[in-house]
Design a protein around this motif. Structure first.
Motif, PDB file in Angstrom:
ATOM      1  N   LEU A   1       7.451  -6.652   5.448  1.00  0.00           N
ATOM      2  CA  LEU A   1       7.541  -5.567   6.421  1.00  0.00           C
ATOM      3  C   LEU A   1       6.194  -4.870   6.581  1.00  0.00           C
ATOM      4  O   LEU A   1       5.741  -4.621   7.707  1.00  0.00           O
ATOM      5  N   GLU A   2       5.544  -4.560   5.480  1.00  0.00           N
ATOM      6  CA  GLU A   2       4.259  -3.868   5.589  1.00  0.00           C
ATOM      7  C   GLU A   2       3.205  -4.747   6.260  1.00  0.00           C
ATOM      8  O   GLU A   2       2.395  -4.259   7.065  1.00  0.00           O
TER       9      GLU A   2
ATOM     10  N   SER B   1      10.145  -2.955  16.976  1.00  0.00           N
ATOM     11  CA  SER B   1      11.333  -3.784  16.784  1.00  0.00           C
ATOM     12  C   SER B   1      10.945  -5.247  16.595  1.00  0.00           C
ATOM     13  O   SER B   1      11.479  -5.945  15.719  1.00  0.00           O
ATOM     14  N   GLN B   2       9.996  -5.717  17.404  1.00  0.00           N
ATOM     15  CA  GLN B   2       9.544  -7.101  17.279  1.00  0.00           C
ATOM     16  C   GLN B   2       8.857  -7.343  15.933  1.00  0.00           C
ATOM     17  O   GLN B   2       9.078  -8.373  15.289  1.00  0.00           O
ATOM     18  N   ALA B   3       8.022  -6.395  15.516  1.00  0.00           N
ATOM     19  CA  ALA B   3       7.313  -6.546  14.249  1.00  0.00           C
ATOM     20  C   ALA B   3       8.284  -6.613  13.078  1.00  0.00           C
ATOM     21  O   ALA B   3       8.126  -7.437  12.160  1.00  0.00           O
ATOM     22  N   VAL B   4       9.310  -5.761  13.098  1.00  0.00           N
ATOM     23  CA  VAL B   4      10.290  -5.747  12.012  1.00  0.00           C
ATOM     24  C   VAL B   4      11.102  -7.047  12.005  1.00  0.00           C
ATOM     25  O   VAL B   4      11.319  -7.654  10.949  1.00  0.00           O
TER      26      VAL B   4
ATOM     27  N   LEU C   1       0.829  -1.205   0.000  1.00  0.00           N
ATOM     28  CA  LEU C   1       0.000   0.000   0.000  1.00  0.00           C
ATOM     29  C   LEU C   1       0.865   1.256   0.000  1.00  0.00           C
ATOM     30  O   LEU C   1       0.571   2.221  -0.697  1.00  0.00           O
ATOM     31  N   PHE C   2       1.942   1.229   0.795  1.00  0.00           N
ATOM     32  CA  PHE C   2       2.779   2.429   0.929  1.00  0.00           C
ATOM     33  C   PHE C   2       4.251   2.135   1.154  1.00  0.00           C
ATOM     34  O   PHE C   2       5.101   2.936   0.782  1.00  0.00           O
ATOM     35  N   THR C   3       4.582   1.013   1.727  1.00  0.00           N
ATOM     36  CA  THR C   3       5.976   0.710   2.039  1.00  0.00           C
ATOM     37  C   THR C   3       6.769   0.436   0.767  1.00  0.00           C
ATOM     38  O   THR C   3       6.483  -0.520   0.047  1.00  0.00           O
ATOM     39  N   GLY C   4       7.745   1.299   0.478  1.00  0.00           N
ATOM     40  CA  GLY C   4       8.556   1.145  -0.714  1.00  0.00           C
ATOM     41  C   GLY C   4       7.959   1.756  -1.961  1.00  0.00           C
ATOM     42  O   GLY C   4       8.548   1.669  -3.043  1.00  0.00           O
TER      43      GLY C   4
END
Length: 254
Positions: free
Chosen positions: A182-183, A87-90, A9-12
């Motif tokens: 990542l998104e 940090s955990q999500a990444v 949607l938006f990342t990158g």
């Protein structure tokens, strides 16, 4: 590197490619300061000459062989006190992506707080730099370095996808897939599904619930990692005591 086409949607979607730079995190920060970075802006380079790692260490990678990028997010929904959730999500997103490439493996682990290990060798690292505004996070710069095609390392504790699998990778394609993972995890965090994030993080945590030797305050001791608290401190059971450590307070021993 060839053009990226992440299905996001938006990342990158805003992509800044630099043939060479000192640090993608620094370049991303400059874009933010200049108000030129959209939410999800990605800065990527073929050759990072002054990359930064955890503890102030330098991150070294051979030019043109690996993945080095930074993503700018604006997680205003996340209180500053909960920034370790990002940090955990990444870390989980990178783990998801590598699992898709390598297949499920007990060898693939997240070493607290967010290094990526395969067995006892480092495959990649993550450096998140948050800018706070009061009790909120104004913006986050998520720096990621993953060893992809590099075969030779100055230290025996490093490895790469190519060394693990014996094949080479088309970096543009795998980078696009990383941005998608990542998104996905970022949206999970934004949706408030933090219980699942915490549970899954522990499931892939390096040395979780295993007895190992550590060093703190110049003293060696044996302990068992049993969790991570909300502030991101590592919880280690030492004999009958539960001790908590920040990033620079504990060292892993072989």
């Amino acid at each position: 590197m060839e053009a990226l086409s992440p299905q996001t949607l938006f990342t990158g979607q805003q992509l800044v490619w630099l043939p060479e730079c000192g640090s993608t995190n620094t370049e991303a920060q400059q874009l933010v300061v200049q108000n030129r970075a959209t939410d999800g802006c990605c800065v990527i380079t073929d050759n990072q000459t002054a990359g930064r790692g955890q503890r102030g260490n330098q991150w070294e990678a051979a030019a043109g062989e690996n993945l080095t990028l930074s993503v700018v997010w604006k997680p205003a929904f996340l209180p500053a006190a909960d920034q370790f959730l990002l940090s955990q999500a990444v870390a989980l997103a990178v783990h998801d992506w590598l699992t898709a490439l390598l297949g499920p493996s007990p060898q693939l682990r997240v070493k607290w707080p967010n290094d990526i290990f395969y067995g006892n060798q480092k495959l990649g690292g993550i450096l998140i730099e948050n800018t706070l505004s009061g009790a909120k996070i104004q913006h986050s710069i998520v720096g990621i370095g993953i060893n992809i095609n590099q075969q030779q390392f100055a230290v025996s504790t490093a490895t790469s996808l190519a060394r693990i699998t014996g094949r080479s990778y088309e970096r543009a394609a795998v980078t696009a897939r990383l941005l998608e993972h990542l998104e996905r995890r970022y949206l999970q965090l934004r949706a408030g599904r933090i219980g699942a994030l915490r549970t899954e993080y522990l499931r892939v945590l390096y040395r979780f619930q295993e007895e190992h030797e550590y060093e703190a305050d110049g003293q060696l001791f044996r302990g068992q990692i049993v969790g991570v608290d909300e502030a991101g401190r590592l919880a280690v059971a030492v004999r009958d005591q539960l001790r908590y450590f920040d990033l620079k307070e504990i060292r892993y021993r072989p």
